[in-house]
Design an enzyme around this catalytic site. Structure first.
Site, PDB file in Angstrom:
ATOM      1  N   TYR A 104       0.833  -1.170   0.055  1.00  0.00           N
ATOM      2  CA  TYR A 104      -0.169   0.141  -0.137  1.00  0.00           C
ATOM      3  C   TYR A 104       0.826   1.094   0.377  1.00  0.00           C
ATOM      4  O   TYR A 104       1.821   1.397   0.720  1.00  0.00           O
ATOM      5  CB  TYR A 104      -0.486  -0.008   1.378  1.00  0.00           C
ATOM      6  N   CYS A 107       1.706   3.060   3.519  1.00  0.00           N
ATOM      7  CA  CYS A 107       2.311   1.877   4.487  1.00  0.00           C
ATOM      8  C   CYS A 107       3.441   2.500   4.925  1.00  0.00           C
ATOM      9  O   CYS A 107       4.031   2.146   4.438  1.00  0.00           O
ATOM     10  CB  CYS A 107       1.600   0.271   4.386  1.00  0.00           C
ATOM     11  N   PHE A 109       4.915   0.089   6.838  1.00  0.00           N
ATOM     12  CA  PHE A 109       6.286  -0.928   7.372  1.00  0.00           C
ATOM     13  C   PHE A 109       6.369  -0.907   5.106  1.00  0.00           C
ATOM     14  O   PHE A 109       7.649  -1.611   4.779  1.00  0.00           O
ATOM     15  CB  PHE A 109       5.599  -1.654   7.228  1.00  0.00           C
ATOM     16  N   CYS A 110       5.289  -0.834   4.126  1.00  0.00           N
ATOM     17  CA  CYS A 110       6.449  -0.237   3.384  1.00  0.00           C
ATOM     18  C   CYS A 110       7.183   0.204   2.964  1.00  0.00           C
ATOM     19  O   CYS A 110       8.073  -0.336   1.445  1.00  0.00           O
ATOM     20  CB  CYS A 110       4.754  -0.827   2.463  1.00  0.00           C
TER      21      CYS A 110
END
Length: 290
Positions: A104, A107, A109-110
């Protein structure tokens, strides 16, 4: 990196981001599930560059953009040098050949994973996952993002992904005295910093914005100051160059840097100088078209 190279990067970035700015400059809120259980209800705002925002605000013409580019280039030459932190080139045999990130866009974490890939100049493709249907990852038993496919191997969980990639790049790496500190601050990013970036409990738009303002002016500022204190006068947590702790914090903060919360954070805390050094160190995105 030479002065000519640095100037070219500035100019090309401005030109590429300015095209169609007015039509693209829409602030969106993304609802998604990530690696933490409470993040599924979090409202995240997409990351837009400062150039796009300023152009949209002023309805800048192509001539204005050209003038801005020329001005930046002139400033660079006048300064005589840019503060650029050299990267260590990776041997071609250890760099993955086929990397695809299922993500995403906003996001955190991404974005941690992307910061690592960008810093180490590992080319990668991106596939945006629909947060509702998740049809793009139906093939995987893992139903969260990020998912990183590396030469046919599925890697999941951002910190585990980064550890695995680091081991691929540095198989001979010997534990150092700074690893405990690095690990501590990587855990701080996952367990604390990502949770102060946006409200995750609200009943309506008004309460969401009120909660966001509170978090911005309190928890986010506190987190930024905590990080600067951890640097203890060093350019980076890793010393003369970023380590995985630096990349984790940078990756998580990058999506909000040019939103109101990020601008306020830089204005009201001491994190701005470190963030600028990180932008120079990480450099251009290694992302390639899917």
């Amino acid at each position: 990196m030479t002065m000519r190279r640095a100037t070219t990067l500035v100019a090309s970035t401005l030109l590429s981001r300015s095209h169609g700015a007015a039509s693209r400059c829409l602030l969106q809120v993304a609802f998604y599930a990530t690696e933490t259980t409470n993040a599924s209800s979090a409202a995240r705002r997409r990351c837009f560059s400062p150039i796009l925002q300023s152009l949209a605000a002023t309805s800048a013409s192509s001539r204005t953009v050209s003038t801005a580019v020329a001005g930046v280039m002139a400033s660079v030459f006048a300064a005589g040098a840019m503060e650029v932190y050299a990267k260590e080139p990776q041997p071609p045999e250890v760099v993955p050949k086929d990397v695809v990130l299922y993500q995403y866009e906003a996001c955190p974490f991404c974005n941690k994973v992307k910061a690592f890939l960008d810093y180490y100049d590992i080319p990668y493709k991106v596939i945006e996952v629909n947060p509702l249907s998740k049809k793009e990852i139906k093939w995987s038993d893992y139903k969260k993002v990020p998912i990183l496919m590396v030469d046919g191997e599925q890697l999941v969980d951002s910190s585990a992904i980064i550890d695995k990639l680091r081991d691929k790049l540095h198989p001979e790496k010997v534990a150092s005295s700074g690893e405990d500190e690095e690990k501590k601050w990587r855990q701080w990013v996952d367990n604390h910093l990502v949770h102060v970036l946006s409200p995750n409990i609200y009943r309506n738009t008004s309460e969401a914005l009120e909660s966001f303002d509170y978090i911005t002016s309190n928890a986010l500022y506190e987190a930024a100051e905590t990080w600067v204190n951890a640097l203890d006068g060093r350019d980076f947590l890793g010393g003369s160059k970023p380590n995985l702790g630096d990349l984790a914090v940078f990756g998580v903060l990058r999506p909000i840097r040019y939103l109101r919360s990020g601008r306020d954070m830089v204005e009201h805390t001491r994190i701005g100088d470190w963030y600028t050094r990180m932008e120079n160190a990480v450099g251009e995105s290694a992302r390639i078209k899917a």
